[in-house]
Write an enzyme that holds these catalytic residues in place. Structure first.
Site, PDB file in Angstrom:
ATOM      1  N   LYS A  15      17.813  -6.093 -79.046  1.00 43.48           N
ATOM      2  CA  LYS A  15      19.241  -5.767 -79.119  1.00 43.48           C
ATOM      3  C   LYS A  15      19.554  -4.815 -77.972  1.00 43.48           C
ATOM      4  O   LYS A  15      18.929  -3.763 -77.840  1.00 43.48           O
ATOM      5  CB  LYS A  15      19.542  -5.100 -80.461  1.00 43.48           C
TER       6      LYS A  15
HETATM    7  C1  5RP Z   1      22.076   1.995 -82.621  1.00 43.13           C
HETATM    8  C2  5RP Z   1      22.425   0.897 -83.447  1.00 43.13           C
HETATM    9  C3  5RP Z   1      23.769   0.950 -83.977  1.00 43.13           C
HETATM   10  O1  5RP Z   1      23.815   1.174 -85.323  1.00 43.13           O
HETATM   11  C4  5RP Z   1      24.495  -0.269 -83.695  1.00 43.13           C
HETATM   12  O2  5RP Z   1      24.487  -0.532 -82.313  1.00 43.13           O
HETATM   13  C5  5RP Z   1      25.877  -0.121 -84.167  1.00 43.13           C
HETATM   14  O3  5RP Z   1      26.642  -1.216 -83.941  1.00 43.13           O
HETATM   15  P1  5RP Z   1      28.000  -1.062 -83.170  1.00 43.13           P
HETATM   16  O4  5RP Z   1      27.697  -0.349 -81.884  1.00 43.13           O
HETATM   17  O5  5RP Z   1      28.434  -2.476 -82.966  1.00 43.13           O
HETATM   18  O6  5RP Z   1      28.935  -0.299 -84.050  1.00 43.13           O
HETATM   19  O7  5RP Z   1      21.646   0.015 -83.683  1.00 43.13           O
HETATM   20  O8  5RP Z   1      21.017   2.616 -83.188  1.00 43.13           O
END
Ligand code: 5RP
Length: 256
Positions: A167
């Site tokens: 991710k």
């Molecule tokens: C970082 C993460 C976040 O919880 C995740 O990216 C959150 O999602 P978004 O940015 O779409 O709100 O994994 O630790």
């Protein structure tokens, strides 16, 4: 491993829409996450939920049949050094919770870079032993320059260490990130932006080689979270245009 992974990355489209709701683990609790129970109506539209053990235990009824990507790292808050985290869930508990993947962050260039990379190694080793995919989350932290060079390097490192999927953040020239990384990539949503812009970002990411999104705030902070997740799904799984997806969002119910 393949069976669990195919619950997340849907074999029909080869893509996935994950709903990220793990923000609270480091103290980042955006408004609507205070009322986690209210998010239930979204679960049926997600190919997977990314969350922590406590939220899974307390807020996701056992009958909800959505694959779980369990964050198994903790130990830092946004008030201190985020990279100083460790693995806080045992593989036994992850298996007992019937998760489809386990995840932690890596902090390339961060103060505790090595510790975070060793955390990932631990998950990959557990994953190999028990057949559980590992998601590596890259580029978390305020100071990181999130350009293709950095994100590509971080994603490639995670893939080389054996992460099943990665991710990372979307950026300009994103194809440089996906081409250098041999493992499938999902993009993070990041801070809330205009709905059309978030849909455009999802579209660009898929067009440039991502297999999906792991989106949180741009879904649950939208005025129509269900419309928004349906619109994102249409882009990710059905390759609709941004205009078509935006119509889906606009026709969604207000609130949850
Ligand atoms: C970082 C993460 C976040 O919880 C995740 O990216 C959150 O999602 P978004 O940015 O779409 O709100 O994994 O630790």
């Amino acid at each position: 491993m393949k069976n669990r992974f195919s619950r997340i990355i849907k074999p029909k489209s080869g893509h996935c829409v994950m709903l990220a709701i793990d923000h609270g683990y480091f103290g980042n609790i955006p408004g609507q996450l205070k009322c986690f129970d209210e998010l239930h109506p979204l679960f049926e539209y997600a190919d997977a939920l990314m969350l922590t053990r406590g939220m899974l235990r307390n807020c996701v009824p056992a009958q909800v049949n959505v694959p779980i990507v369990l964050r198994v790292s903790a130990g830092a808050s946004m008030l201190k050094e985020l990279s100083n985290e460790e693995i806080n869930v045992t593989i036994d508990d992850a298996i007992r919770l019937n998760v489809s993947a386990i995840t932690c962050s890596i902090f390339i260039g961060g103060e505790y870079e090595k510790q975070s990379l060793m955390n990932l190694s631990k998950l990959v080793n557990w994953g190999q032993e028990y057949g559980i995919p590992t998601l590596a989350v890259t580029a978390v932290g305020r100071e990181m320059v999130r350009d293709a060079r950095y994100l590509g390097m971080a994603s490639r490192m995670a893939a080389e260490m054996g992460a099943t999927f990665i991710k990372t953040y979307y950026c300009e020239n994103f194809e440089e990130v996906t081409t250098i990384c041999p493992a499938p990539i999902v993009i993070a949503g990041g801070k809330k932006i205009e709905e059309r812009d978030a849909l455009q970002m999802a579209k660009n990411a898929i067009d440039k080689g991502a297999v999906g999104v792991d989106m949180g705030r741009n879904i649950f902070q939208s005025d129509s979270p269900i419309g928004m997740i349906q619109a994102v799904r249409a882009i990710v799984h059905e390759n609709v245009s941004v205009d078509e997806a935006f119509e889906i969002y606009k026709n969604g119910p207000k609130g949850l």
